[in-house]
Design an enzyme around this catalytic site. Structure first.
Site, PDB file in Angstrom:
ATOM      1  N   LYS A  26      42.801  34.249  26.674  1.00  0.00           N
ATOM      2  CA  LYS A  26      42.424  35.339  25.557  1.00  0.00           C
ATOM      3  C   LYS A  26      42.395  37.195  25.860  1.00  0.00           C
ATOM      4  O   LYS A  26      42.831  37.494  25.562  1.00  0.00           O
ATOM      5  CB  LYS A  26      40.063  35.463  25.964  1.00  0.00           C
ATOM      6  CG  LYS A  26      40.036  36.468  24.403  1.00  0.00           C
ATOM      7  CD  LYS A  26      39.562  37.411  25.496  1.00  0.00           C
ATOM      8  CE  LYS A  26      37.930  37.111  26.356  1.00  0.00           C
ATOM      9  NZ  LYS A  26      36.972  38.204  26.286  1.00  0.00           N
ATOM     10  N   SER A  27      41.982  37.612  27.440  1.00  0.00           N
ATOM     11  CA  SER A  27      41.961  38.737  28.240  1.00  0.00           C
ATOM     12  C   SER A  27      43.670  38.831  27.456  1.00  0.00           C
ATOM     13  O   SER A  27      44.209  40.007  26.427  1.00  0.00           O
ATOM     14  CB  SER A  27      42.332  38.589  29.087  1.00  0.00           C
ATOM     15  OG  SER A  27      40.955  38.706  29.410  1.00  0.00           O
ATOM     16  N   ARG A 125      26.290  46.178  22.714  1.00  0.00           N
ATOM     17  CA  ARG A 125      26.992  46.428  23.810  1.00  0.00           C
ATOM     18  C   ARG A 125      27.871  47.749  24.155  1.00  0.00           C
ATOM     19  O   ARG A 125      28.268  48.357  22.926  1.00  0.00           O
ATOM     20  CB  ARG A 125      28.372  45.683  23.276  1.00  0.00           C
ATOM     21  CG  ARG A 125      27.894  44.302  23.909  1.00  0.00           C
ATOM     22  CD  ARG A 125      29.156  43.064  24.097  1.00  0.00           C
ATOM     23  NE  ARG A 125      29.743  42.749  24.611  1.00  0.00           N
ATOM     24  CZ  ARG A 125      30.930  42.067  25.016  1.00  0.00           C
ATOM     25  NH1 ARG A 125      30.986  41.408  23.700  1.00  0.00           N
ATOM     26  NH2 ARG A 125      31.176  42.829  26.465  1.00  0.00           N
ATOM     27  N   SER A 170      32.758  48.908  32.754  1.00  0.00           N
ATOM     28  CA  SER A 170      33.722  47.885  32.281  1.00  0.00           C
ATOM     29  C   SER A 170      35.415  48.853  32.301  1.00  0.00           C
ATOM     30  O   SER A 170      36.050  49.915  32.070  1.00  0.00           O
ATOM     31  CB  SER A 170      33.529  48.140  30.868  1.00  0.00           C
ATOM     32  OG  SER A 170      34.882  47.300  30.460  1.00  0.00           O
ATOM     33  N   SER A 171      35.779  47.825  33.326  1.00  0.00           N
ATOM     34  CA  SER A 171      37.356  47.600  33.136  1.00  0.00           C
ATOM     35  C   SER A 171      37.754  48.701  31.851  1.00  0.00           C
ATOM     36  O   SER A 171      39.556  48.081  31.453  1.00  0.00           O
ATOM     37  CB  SER A 171      38.271  47.170  34.040  1.00  0.00           C
ATOM     38  OG  SER A 171      38.142  44.991  33.102  1.00  0.00           O
ATOM     39  N   GLN A 172      37.698  47.492  31.324  1.00  0.00           N
ATOM     40  CA  GLN A 172      38.123  48.021  29.215  1.00  0.00           C
ATOM     41  C   GLN A 172      38.341  48.576  28.699  1.00  0.00           C
ATOM     42  O   GLN A 172      39.233  49.804  28.153  1.00  0.00           O
ATOM     43  CB  GLN A 172      37.395  47.205  28.446  1.00  0.00           C
ATOM     44  CG  GLN A 172      37.752  45.057  28.828  1.00  0.00           C
ATOM     45  CD  GLN A 172      36.017  44.664  27.775  1.00  0.00           C
ATOM     46  OE1 GLN A 172      35.850  45.434  26.493  1.00  0.00           O
ATOM     47  NE2 GLN A 172      36.367  43.147  27.720  1.00  0.00           N
ATOM     48  N   ASP A 297      34.043  36.786  34.676  1.00  0.00           N
ATOM     49  CA  ASP A 297      33.534  35.735  33.405  1.00  0.00           C
ATOM     50  C   ASP A 297      33.635  34.854  34.481  1.00  0.00           C
ATOM     51  O   ASP A 297      32.946  33.545  33.795  1.00  0.00           O
ATOM     52  CB  ASP A 297      34.546  35.765  32.671  1.00  0.00           C
ATOM     53  CG  ASP A 297      34.449  36.851  31.894  1.00  0.00           C
ATOM     54  OD1 ASP A 297      33.568  37.240  31.815  1.00  0.00           O
ATOM     55  OD2 ASP A 297      35.781  37.040  31.218  1.00  0.00           O
ATOM     56  N   LYS A 324      27.406  41.700  28.893  1.00  0.00           N
ATOM     57  CA  LYS A 324      28.242  40.816  28.628  1.00  0.00           C
ATOM     58  C   LYS A 324      27.867  40.935  26.438  1.00  0.00           C
ATOM     59  O   LYS A 324      26.851  41.207  26.171  1.00  0.00           O
ATOM     60  CB  LYS A 324      29.076  39.711  29.459  1.00  0.00           C
ATOM     61  CG  LYS A 324      29.706  40.707  30.304  1.00  0.00           C
ATOM     62  CD  LYS A 324      30.558  40.918  30.392  1.00  0.00           C
ATOM     63  CE  LYS A 324      31.485  40.644  31.513  1.00  0.00           C
ATOM     64  NZ  LYS A 324      32.954  41.440  31.634  1.00  0.00           N
ATOM     65  N   LYS A 400      34.906  31.094  20.485  1.00  0.00           N
ATOM     66  CA  LYS A 400      35.103  32.593  20.694  1.00  0.00           C
ATOM     67  C   LYS A 400      36.290  32.925  22.048  1.00  0.00           C
ATOM     68  O   LYS A 400      37.457  33.370  21.754  1.00  0.00           O
ATOM     69  CB  LYS A 400      33.961  33.217  21.596  1.00  0.00           C
ATOM     70  CG  LYS A 400      34.190  34.748  21.491  1.00  0.00           C
ATOM     71  CD  LYS A 400      32.608  35.277  22.723  1.00  0.00           C
ATOM     72  CE  LYS A 400      33.209  36.840  22.314  1.00  0.00           C
ATOM     73  NZ  LYS A 400      33.706  37.299  22.898  1.00  0.00           N
TER      74      LYS A 400
END
Length: 420
Positions: A26-27, A125, A170-172, A297, A324, A400
């Site tokens: 997914k990432s 979030r 978050s690394s995002q 995760d 999350k 998801k």
């Protein structure tokens, strides 16, 4: 299926054996979709994941003028003019955290107004650190709550030369800015303001994907990346299987002393959650302390596995799990204690699992509230392999990231009962 519907896993006394190919990452899929949309030309993404999260990303990109074809179950063909156009309506991204964070940054390149929104869970979030960085660079961002919806007023270009970001939550956020930086008019520095970064391995995934699509990044300074104003080039890209999905199968193998062929060795994954393999391989003598900060995760998988370990396990580095799809620390605590009171406790952000091998073979009347979180549903299915009576709410939420999860278990001989 709704939250009122359940699935019950019938415990197995036989080793699980067979072959299961995990879905695409997914990432990586969501990174590749975005980069292909920012690249002029046609890119073919093979081995991709088709799930709720990647569907939200692809629909949003289509809203902004990108053509995306899906000739089969694992391929996206992305054709773009090399830029995103202002959509006619809001971008609805469900509870897809990667899509929300990545697009919030990327749509600053749009000439016009864009609203990024999500479902009731996404609206809880946080995204504040990313918004602060964008505002500091003169980008007009409106987000009263610090969570979606976010309205971004883009001006069709990236004039910034330095993004400073706290990546501790978050690394995002870091990945979102890195991918945006290659679209700059000039080279752009992306710099961490602190020493901590959640799941740093995902930043490495981002850099690898960016380079595959033609970006040039200098990482000579610790905590600072200099991204050239190269833009992106269309490319054919092969996406590896999802390591987070693989953890459930590795754990099922360990719990039942089975043998499941995933068609890819643990050492061949580049995703950070693949580090969980070494911990799973140590079962039933898992480490007394497990740091979850760099394989976030995978923690739900490891926490349920730890319930059957020979000795107690403390999980640390879990602060990010509280933001999350749900508060996973609390959800794991509640689910484990529903199976047997006292099985888990929480100390600030640490999760302590009071392991007991004798738990296997017992019966419970546990109803697991998944909070619509795919990882909570999938990890507690593992408990059902050893404990009778584990009922899991909202089984469809696995769509998801792993729509075929229940069928994969059935293909290994696991008996499932759906009700409601």
């Amino acid at each position: 299926m709704t939250a009122q519907q359940t699935v019950t896993v019938t415990p197995t006394t036989l080793p699980l054996k067979g072959r299961v190919i995990p879905p695409g990452s997914k990432s990586i899929t969501n990174r590749a979709l975005l980069l292909a949309a920012l690249a002029k030309g046609t890119s073919r993404l093979k081995g991709a994941l088709k799930s709720d999260d990647t569907r939200h990303m692809s629909v949003a990109l289509r809203q902004m003028g990108v053509t995306i074809e899906e000739p089969d179950d694992t391929t996206f063909i992305v054709t773009s003019a090399g830029h995103l156009n202002a959509p006619q309506g809001p971008l609805f991204l469900g509870n897809a955290g990667t899509a929300v964070r990545f697009l919030t940054a990327a749509v600053t390149t749009v000439d016009g107004s864009v609203t990024v929104d999500g479902d009731e869970y996404m609206r809880k979030r946080p995204i504040g650190p990313l918004l602060d960085t964008l505002r500091a660079n003169g980008i007009n961002v409106d987000c009263p709550t610090g969570c979606p919806p976010v309205r971004i007023q883009g001006n069709g270009k990236v004039a910034a030369t330095r993004f400073e970001i706290d990546g501790g939550l978050s690394s995002q956020y870091v990945s979102a800015l890195l991918m945006l930086a290659a679209c700059g008019e000039n080279p752009v520095e992306v710099a961490l303001t602190g020493d901590q970064i959640g799941a740093r391995g995902y930043v490495d995934l981002t850099l690898a994907c960016m380079r595959a699509f033609g970006a040039s990044i200098d990482v000579s300074q610790k905590g600072t990346w200099t991204v050239a104003a190269s833009g992106y080039r269309a490319n054919d890209y092969l996406i590896e299987p999802d390591a987070s999905a693989a953890t459930y199968l590795w754990a099922a193998e360990a719990l039942t002393q089975g043998r499941i062929d995933l068609d890819v060795a643990a050492k061949d994954f580049t995703q950070p959650d693949a580090k969980a393999w070494e911990v799973i391989a140590s079962f039933p003598r898992m480490p007394a302390v497990i740091d979850g900060s760099q394989m976030q995760d995978a923690i739900p998988t490891l926490a349920v596995l730890a319930a059957f370990n020979e000795t107690p396990v403390r999980f640390v580095g879990l602060a990010n799990l509280r933001v999350k799809e749900c508060d996973r620390v609390q959800a794991l605590h509640d689910g484990l204690n529903a199976i047997r009171a006292g099985l888990a406790t929480v100390e600030i952000d640490d999760l302590l699992v009071a392991s007991d091998p004798a738990l296997a073979g017992t019966t419970t009347d546990a109803l697991i509230d998944t909070h619509a979180d795919h990882r909570i549903a999938m990890c507690f299915a593992l408990a059902g392999l050893k404990v009778a009576g584990v009922r899991i709410q909202d089984p469809k939420c696995v769509g998801k990231t792993y729509p075929g999860y229940w069928k994969a278990l059935e293909s290994l001989g696991v008996s499932l009962t759906f009700a409601g």
